[in-house]
Design an enzyme around this catalytic site. Structure first.
Site, short mmCIF file in Angstrom:
data_model
loop_
_atom_site.label_atom_id
_atom_site.label_comp_id
_atom_site.label_asym_id
_atom_site.label_seq_id
_atom_site.Cartn_x
_atom_site.Cartn_y
_atom_site.Cartn_z
N LYS A 194 0.87 -1.18 0.00
CA LYS A 194 0.00 0.00 0.00
C LYS A 194 0.90 1.23 0.00
O LYS A 194 1.71 1.43 0.91
CB LYS A 194 -0.90 -0.01 1.24
CG LYS A 194 -1.77 1.23 1.33
CD LYS A 194 -2.78 1.14 2.45
CE LYS A 194 -3.62 2.39 2.52
NZ LYS A 194 -4.60 2.34 3.61
N LYS A 216 1.42 9.94 5.76
CA LYS A 216 1.45 8.53 6.15
C LYS A 216 2.73 7.84 5.66
O LYS A 216 2.80 6.61 5.57
CB LYS A 216 0.20 7.82 5.62
CG LYS A 216 -1.11 8.38 6.20
CD LYS A 216 -2.31 7.48 5.93
CE LYS A 216 -3.57 8.00 6.63
NZ LYS A 216 -4.73 7.09 6.48
N GLU A 232 7.57 -6.93 1.30
CA GLU A 232 6.28 -6.96 2.01
C GLU A 232 5.50 -8.22 1.66
O GLU A 232 4.83 -8.81 2.50
CB GLU A 232 5.45 -5.71 1.66
CG GLU A 232 5.97 -4.40 2.26
CD GLU A 232 5.72 -4.27 3.75
OE1 GLU A 232 5.15 -5.19 4.36
OE2 GLU A 232 6.11 -3.23 4.33
N LYS A 247 -2.17 -1.53 -3.83
CA LYS A 247 -3.03 -0.35 -3.75
C LYS A 247 -2.19 0.91 -3.83
O LYS A 247 -1.21 1.00 -3.10
CB LYS A 247 -3.79 -0.42 -2.43
CG LYS A 247 -4.61 0.79 -2.12
CD LYS A 247 -5.27 0.63 -0.78
CE LYS A 247 -6.03 1.89 -0.48
NZ LYS A 247 -6.62 1.88 0.82
N TYR A 312 -14.95 1.11 -7.22
CA TYR A 312 -16.20 1.85 -7.06
C TYR A 312 -17.04 1.79 -8.32
O TYR A 312 -18.20 2.17 -8.32
CB TYR A 312 -15.90 3.31 -6.67
CG TYR A 312 -15.09 3.38 -5.39
CD1 TYR A 312 -15.70 3.22 -4.16
CD2 TYR A 312 -13.70 3.53 -5.42
CE1 TYR A 312 -14.96 3.23 -2.99
CE2 TYR A 312 -12.95 3.53 -4.26
CZ TYR A 312 -13.58 3.38 -3.05
OH TYR A 312 -12.85 3.37 -1.90
#
Ligand code: PBG
Length: 326
Positions: A194, A216, A232, A247, A312
């Site tokens: 991410k 972040k 990861e 993402k 979406y």
């Protein structure tokens, strides 16, 4: 000329015959934003066509989507500012509206695949995914909270826990806690790679969850790095993840490809809010053909190696797909 690739493009039937990639409604996961108010429905300004929904309209929405062939849903809670605190304690409150809604959805649609969100930001007064002390995100203190959050979510009967926080060691911590509490069948869909992305803007509007200070970057990944995604990936596999997610999707197709080539686990890609907003807004202005671009984007994510796509566009896409077939 002995080789004429155009022969295989001559007609629609031939093009269909040689088509390598296909998107189906069952490959899509529809993200839904849950409001506490039972009957409420509020459109998100930066995401035309996407609403924050109370439990009642969410149940209706899921039913419509299931009839369109969409079988999987990921739910995010929109939490009132008054309920947020430093410890994200509302997220582990057994009576919170999110958990009650998950239970009801699962009871009403036991056959659907239901995925949760585990991170502190929807409930945190700091707007960060982890626990903040003196301006720092504390990894291991955050793990304790994430584990508790995962356990109360697992109790509702959901299919996958979705840690979206990017703390180190969270998949292992959650897997061990799930197992020692008997939740062997609850899976983990991990946000493996991410990135600290600008594409999350409209989502943070929807949840009102933008960080109150800083960014972040100490936990989400640097968009410049690809090898780090493999690191990861290795960690998530060894820690017990069931599905690996990349993402955002569109600027990270190479990362999807790399993960798919290096692992045997299913790969998910999150076609995030900013990617939706870009296509929607340009489409509404008449600057691009929204439907064509949307279909091309979903296809490209699939072609890059994603087995499933969180988008979406899922509902609109599936509705067009159904109409095309009939
Ligand atoms: C946070 C979270 C984010 C999204 C899903 N979970 C935003 C963030 O990291 O700030 C973004 C999804 C989207 O943009 O559609 N735990």
């Amino acid at each position: 000329m002995l080789k004429r690739p155009r022969r295989n493009r001559k007609s629609q039937s031939i093009r269909n015959l040689v088509q390598e990639t296909i998107v189906l409604p069952e490959h899509l996961i529809y993200p839904l934003f849950l409001l506490e108010q039972f009957n409420e429905k509020i459109e998100i300004a930066s995401m035309p066509g996407i609403y924050r929904l109370g439990l009642n309209p969410i149940l209706q929405e899921i039913e419509i989507c299931m009839n369109l062939g969409i079988q999987s849903f990921i739910i995010f809670p929109v939490v009132d500012e008054m309920k947020k605190d430093q410890l994200a304690s509302y997220g582990i409150n057994k009576n919170n509206f999110y958990l009650n809604a998950l239970k009801e959805i699962k009871q009403k649609f036991p056959e659907c695949c239901l995925i949760t969100d585990v991170a502190m930001d929807p409930y945190s007064s700091d707007g960060h995914d982890g626990y903040v002390e003196n301006g720092k995100i504390l990894n291991d203190k955050t793990l304790e909270i994430l584990v508790e959050m995962a356990l109360v979510q697992a109790e509702t009967g959901v299919d996958y826990i979705g840690p979206s926080d990017m703390m180190d060691g969270r998949v292992l911590a959650i897997r061990q806690a799930l197992d020692s509490n008997g939740f062997y069948e609850t899976g983990i869909l991990s946000y493996t790679a991410k990135y600290a992305s600008g594409f999350y803007g409209p989502f943070r509007d929807a949840l009102d969850s933008a960080p109150k200070f800083g960014d972040k970057k100490t936990y989400q990944m640097n968009p410049a790095n690809a090898n780090e995604a493999l690191l990861e990936m290795e960690l998530d596999i060894s820690e017990g993840a069931d599905i690996l997610m990349v993402k955002p999707a569109l600027s990270y197709l190479d990362i999807i490809y790399r993960l798919k080539s290096h692992s045997y686990l299913p790969i998910a890609a999150y076609n995030v809010s900013g990617e939706y907003a870009m296509i929607k807004s340009a489409g509404l202005k008449g600057w691009i053909d929204e439907i064509k671009v949307r279909d091309e984007v979903l296809l490209s994510i699939k072609r890059a190696g994603a087995d499933m796509i969180l988008s979406y566009f899922a509902k609109e896409w599936a509705s067009d797909f159904k109409n095309k077939k009939s």
